[in-house]
Each structure stands twice: as C-alpha cells, then as structure tokens.
Write an enzyme that holds these catalytic residues in place. Structure first.
Site, PDB file in Angstrom:
ATOM      1  N   PRO A  89       0.795  -1.223   0.000  1.00  0.00           N
ATOM      2  CG  PRO A  89      -0.030  -1.032   2.159  1.00  0.00           C
ATOM      3  CD  PRO A  89       0.604  -2.021   1.218  1.00  0.00           C
ATOM      4  CG  ASN A  90      -0.280   4.281   1.325  1.00  0.00           C
ATOM      5  OD1 ASN A  90      -1.251   4.812   0.801  1.00  0.00           O
ATOM      6  ND2 ASN A  90      -0.350   3.707   2.512  1.00  0.00           N
TER       7      ASN A  90
ATOM      8  NE  ARG B  77       4.032   6.592   1.827  1.00  0.00           N
ATOM      9  CZ  ARG B  77       4.249   5.346   2.212  1.00  0.00           C
ATOM     10  NH1 ARG B  77       4.697   4.456   1.347  1.00  0.00           N
ATOM     11  NH2 ARG B  77       4.015   4.982   3.453  1.00  0.00           N
TER      12      ARG B  77
ATOM     13  CE1 TYR C 221       8.976   4.937   3.271  1.00  0.00           C
ATOM     14  CE2 TYR C 221       7.376   6.723   3.168  1.00  0.00           C
ATOM     15  CZ  TYR C 221       7.863   5.579   3.778  1.00  0.00           C
ATOM     16  OH  TYR C 221       7.239   5.077   4.888  1.00  0.00           O
TER      17      TYR C 221
ATOM     18  CG  ASN D  54       8.287  -2.000   0.457  1.00  0.00           C
ATOM     19  OD1 ASN D  54       7.765  -2.150   1.572  1.00  0.00           O
ATOM     20  ND2 ASN D  54       8.838  -0.857   0.084  1.00  0.00           N
TER      21      ASN D  54
ATOM     22  CB  ALA E  82       1.389   0.162   6.531  1.00  0.00           C
TER      23      ALA E  82
ATOM     24  CD  GLU F 280      10.506  -7.582   6.022  1.00  0.00           C
ATOM     25  OE1 GLU F 280      10.546  -8.739   6.526  1.00  0.00           O
ATOM     26  OE2 GLU F 280      10.297  -6.557   6.700  1.00  0.00           O
TER      27      GLU F 280
ATOM     28  CG  HIS G  21      11.070  -2.405   4.720  1.00  0.00           C
ATOM     29  ND1 HIS G  21       9.704  -2.351   4.621  1.00  0.00           N
ATOM     30  CD2 HIS G  21      11.365  -3.559   5.362  1.00  0.00           C
ATOM     31  CE1 HIS G  21       9.192  -3.439   5.183  1.00  0.00           C
ATOM     32  NE2 HIS G  21      10.180  -4.180   5.651  1.00  0.00           N
TER      33      HIS G  21
ATOM     34  NE  ARG H 250      10.108   5.790   8.776  1.00  0.00           N
ATOM     35  CZ  ARG H 250       9.140   5.647   7.865  1.00  0.00           C
ATOM     36  NH1 ARG H 250       9.195   4.633   7.022  1.00  0.00           N
ATOM     37  NH2 ARG H 250       8.147   6.511   7.798  1.00  0.00           N
TER      38      ARG H 250
ATOM     39  NE  ARG I   2       6.688   4.423  10.008  1.00  0.00           N
ATOM     40  CZ  ARG I   2       5.607   4.512   9.220  1.00  0.00           C
ATOM     41  NH1 ARG I   2       5.274   3.533   8.418  1.00  0.00           N
ATOM     42  NH2 ARG I   2       4.864   5.605   9.219  1.00  0.00           N
TER      43      ARG I   2
HETATM   44  C1  DQA Z   1       8.136   0.949   4.028  1.00  0.00           C
HETATM   45  C2  DQA Z   1       8.160   1.174   5.541  1.00  0.00           C
HETATM   46  C3  DQA Z   1       6.775   1.009   6.135  1.00  0.00           C
HETATM   47  O1  DQA Z   1       6.797   1.239   7.532  1.00  0.00           O
HETATM   48  C4  DQA Z   1       5.802   1.986   5.517  1.00  0.00           C
HETATM   49  O2  DQA Z   1       4.510   1.774   6.017  1.00  0.00           O
HETATM   50  C5  DQA Z   1       5.832   1.937   4.032  1.00  0.00           C
HETATM   51  C6  DQA Z   1       7.102   1.837   3.348  1.00  0.00           C
HETATM   52  C7  DQA Z   1       9.503   1.249   3.375  1.00  0.00           C
HETATM   53  O3  DQA Z   1       9.682   0.854   2.232  1.00  0.00           O
HETATM   54  O4  DQA Z   1      10.355   1.905   3.978  1.00  0.00           O
HETATM   55  O5  DQA Z   1       4.788   2.079   3.383  1.00  0.00           O
HETATM   56  O6  DQA Z   1       7.839  -0.417   3.782  1.00  0.00           O
END
Ligand code: DQA
Length: 155
Positions: A9-10, A17, A22, A73, A76, A97, A99, A106, A110
């Site tokens: 998501p996002n 963003r 990021y 990735n 959240a 995984e 990120h 952070r 998280r």
């Molecule tokens: C993320 C870290 C997560 O905590 C966050 O919700 C994201 C991006 C990262 O790529 O750093 O959406 O996965």
C-alpha cells in the site's frame, strides 16, 4: 528463473510521498531498474502493486505456480498482516523483504516486521536500491537452491 515483485500500500505514491523518507524515484522508475537488473541476471520478472491486503494475497496465490520466489515491500502491512505472512509461507516459495527506509530507525510501531522471521533475507534503508540489492540476493539464493537440487544442470 522467474521472480514476482510485490509492492504494498501507498507505494504507488512514490515520488510524491514523503520524499525526505522515501526519495523522489517513482514506482515506475524502480520497476524499470528492476527489469534492467533482472535482464543482467538472466531472471524473468513480474511486478505488481496493490493497496489492498486481499489483492496482494490473491496475487501471491495466483503467481506462486509460475515463480520461484517473491521480492516484497509490504509497506505498512509489514507491521500488521498475519494474513500476508500466511500467504507467503503457505505457497512455499522463498521471499525477500525490502524497505526503502530503515524501519528500525523510525517510529516504534514500524520496528516489528511480521514477515521478518520467515524471510530468506531482508534489505532496508538504501532507498530504491534496497529493491535491487534484494533482487540480487534472492536470485543468488534461488540459483544456489536449484544447483543443490540438480547439480549437473545449468540453472
Ligand atoms: C516501508 C516502511 C513502512 O513502515 C511503511 O509503512 C511503508 C514503506 C519502506 O519501504 O520503507 O509504506 O515499507
């Protein structure tokens, strides 16, 4: 060898963003770099982004028969989704995984990843390069496993 890249998501908002966290690279830009690296590594790739947990889970189920591993990735959902963990473990394919940010540097919420205990490896904190490093690591891991299973064949 075929690998599925999953963006949660996002991550479709990358570029606009929270660029201070990021970076400014878009998701399309990251995917383009991943496809280029996959070409160098001799790996076939497919990429998918969804904001919904169910859509990600459906994609894991649906693609597991044609891929040897996942690069994910989970955004959240990393911190909340037992269902996503169960899907990845359930299809029996290794996953890495990734990120963009260092989730341990952070907010407290998280710092815990539900996926981490079952991941083949984790890369974080290198911005978009986390994906590229993760892809290299996963390809190496899959090649090593394939060689161990069939030592005389070219994989
Ligand atoms: C993320 C870290 C997560 O905590 C966050 O919700 C994201 C991006 C990262 O790529 O750093 O959406 O996965």
């Amino acid at each position: 060898m075929r690998i599925a890249v999953l963006h949660g998501p996002n991550l479709n908002l990358l570029g606009q963003r929270e660029p201070e966290v990021y970076g400014r690279e878009t998701l399309a830009g990251i995917d383009a770099r991943l496809y280029a690296l996959a070409g160098e590594l001799g790996v076939q790739l497919e990429t998918f982004q969804a904001n919904g947990e169910g859509a990600l889970i459906d994609r894991i189920h649906e693609s597991a028969g044609r891929v040897q591993g996942f690069l994910i990735n989970a955004g959240a959902y990393t911190h909340t989704s037992v269902a996503l963990l169960d899907a990845l473990v359930g299809v029996g394919r290794p996953f890495v995984e990734v990120h963009l940010s260092n989730i341990h540097g952070r907010e407290e919420f998280r710092r815990r990843s539900l996926l981490a205990p079952r991941a083949a490896g984790i890369v974080m904190g290198f911005g978009a390069d986390s994906y590229l490093l993760g892809l290299r690591g996963l390809a190496l891991r899959l090649r090593a496993s394939a060689r161990a299973a069939a030592p005389s064949e070219e994989v």
